[in-house]
Motif scaffolding. Sequence first.
Motif, PDB file in Angstrom:
ATOM      1  N   ASP A  67       0.850  -1.192   0.000  1.00 42.16           N
ATOM      2  CA  ASP A  67       0.000   0.000   0.000  1.00 42.16           C
ATOM      3  C   ASP A  67       0.885   1.242   0.000  1.00 42.16           C
ATOM      4  N   TYR A  72       6.325   5.836  -3.286  1.00 41.58           N
ATOM      5  CA  TYR A  72       6.063   4.710  -4.190  1.00 41.58           C
ATOM      6  C   TYR A  72       5.719   3.484  -3.356  1.00 41.58           C
ATOM      7  N   ALA A  73       5.053   2.519  -3.993  1.00 41.77           N
ATOM      8  CA  ALA A  73       4.838   1.237  -3.333  1.00 41.77           C
ATOM      9  C   ALA A  73       6.139   0.456  -3.234  1.00 41.77           C
ATOM     10  N   MET A 121      -0.645  -3.670  -5.657  1.00 44.19           N
ATOM     11  CA  MET A 121      -0.116  -2.398  -5.179  1.00 44.19           C
ATOM     12  C   MET A 121      -1.160  -1.297  -5.238  1.00 44.19           C
ATOM     13  N   LEU A 122      -1.007  -0.344  -4.344  1.00 43.36           N
ATOM     14  CA  LEU A 122      -1.697   0.937  -4.430  1.00 43.36           C
ATOM     15  C   LEU A 122      -0.628   2.015  -4.466  1.00 43.36           C
ATOM     16  N   LYS A 123      -0.833   3.015  -5.303  1.00 44.40           N
ATOM     17  CA  LYS A 123       0.256   3.947  -5.559  1.00 44.40           C
ATOM     18  C   LYS A 123       0.216   5.162  -4.650  1.00 44.40           C
ATOM     19  N   TYR A 150       3.566   3.862  -8.624  1.00 41.65           N
ATOM     20  CA  TYR A 150       3.586   2.495  -8.105  1.00 41.65           C
ATOM     21  C   TYR A 150       5.013   2.058  -7.780  1.00 41.65           C
ATOM     22  N   THR A 151       5.917   2.220  -8.749  1.00 38.94           N
ATOM     23  CA  THR A 151       7.291   1.763  -8.572  1.00 38.94           C
ATOM     24  C   THR A 151       8.263   2.810  -9.097  1.00 38.94           C
ATOM     25  N   ASN A 210       1.970  -8.144 -11.696  1.00 38.11           N
ATOM     26  CA  ASN A 210       1.710  -7.109 -10.695  1.00 38.11           C
ATOM     27  C   ASN A 210       0.511  -6.276 -11.131  1.00 38.11           C
ATOM     28  N   ASP A 246      -2.843  -3.307  -9.936  1.00 36.28           N
ATOM     29  CA  ASP A 246      -3.455  -2.378  -8.991  1.00 36.28           C
ATOM     30  C   ASP A 246      -4.421  -3.149  -8.107  1.00 36.28           C
ATOM     31  N   LEU A 284       0.155  -3.689 -14.052  1.00 36.87           N
ATOM     32  CA  LEU A 284       1.162  -2.653 -13.899  1.00 36.87           C
ATOM     33  C   LEU A 284       2.362  -2.982 -14.780  1.00 36.87           C
ATOM     34  N   ASP A 290       8.176   0.689 -14.670  1.00 39.16           N
ATOM     35  CA  ASP A 290       8.227   2.150 -14.850  1.00 39.16           C
ATOM     36  C   ASP A 290       9.407   2.588 -15.700  1.00 39.16           C
TER      37      ASP A 290
END
Length: 231
Positions: A163, A169-170, A188-190, A194-195, A210, A212, A219, A222
């Motif tokens: 989270d 970032y996550a 993940m939640l951003k 996210y990353t 991966n 959301d 996802l 990045d």
Amino acid sequence: VIDARAITGQVVVNAPDVTIRRSRIRSNSMWVIDNNSTGLVVEDSEIANQPVSGQPNCHNAIGNSNFTIRRSELTGCENAANIGGDNVVFTDNYIHDLDTVGPSYVFGNDPHTDGLQMSPGADHLVIRHNWIDPTPGAGATAPIIMGVNGSQTDVRIEDNYLDGRGASYALYANRQPSTDVYINRNRMLKGYGYTACVKVGTTVTEFIGNVDHLSGAALLPDAGFDGGCTN
């Protein structure tokens, strides 16, 4: 074997092959559990800050290397775990409500709060099936931050809930080339994103499955989009 104990104060492990299970450990020390040996296992336990007026909160719930922790709750410290060396297995744990206010042992009234933080060169790690939600508000850096300015090898970050709300970032990957780093099937939640620094083939070996956490949307890596990566 330390079983079913309520402990107030720091636990320092200097002997090999210690097991702590079904116990509650509370302390505002720099490290709540400080492992200086090999083979430590912590399971089905609670590691939490013990507030003391006018003193810093605990900096790390557990560290540093050569330990396994599973099915445990870590809360109240600035960081749930500092992974400063090799051979760590971190599975099925619940991390929540970490300290974002201070005072911090290291950063004064501006804590740099992380779920799991790893040092450059911390290798042979398994981070799997954990629920990592550092803060319900703001002030965290990341649920997981890897060695950042260094490199790592043989790291699996899989099937976790990360989270990043209230954080930058996550997940932060390393900024330098790394090998055998697998970041797969995490939800993940951003925060801001996210990353950061996930470049498949350079900093990360695989980034598969991966999504959301709320929408289920896939996802993508990045690829260092924000310019903060030096590789």
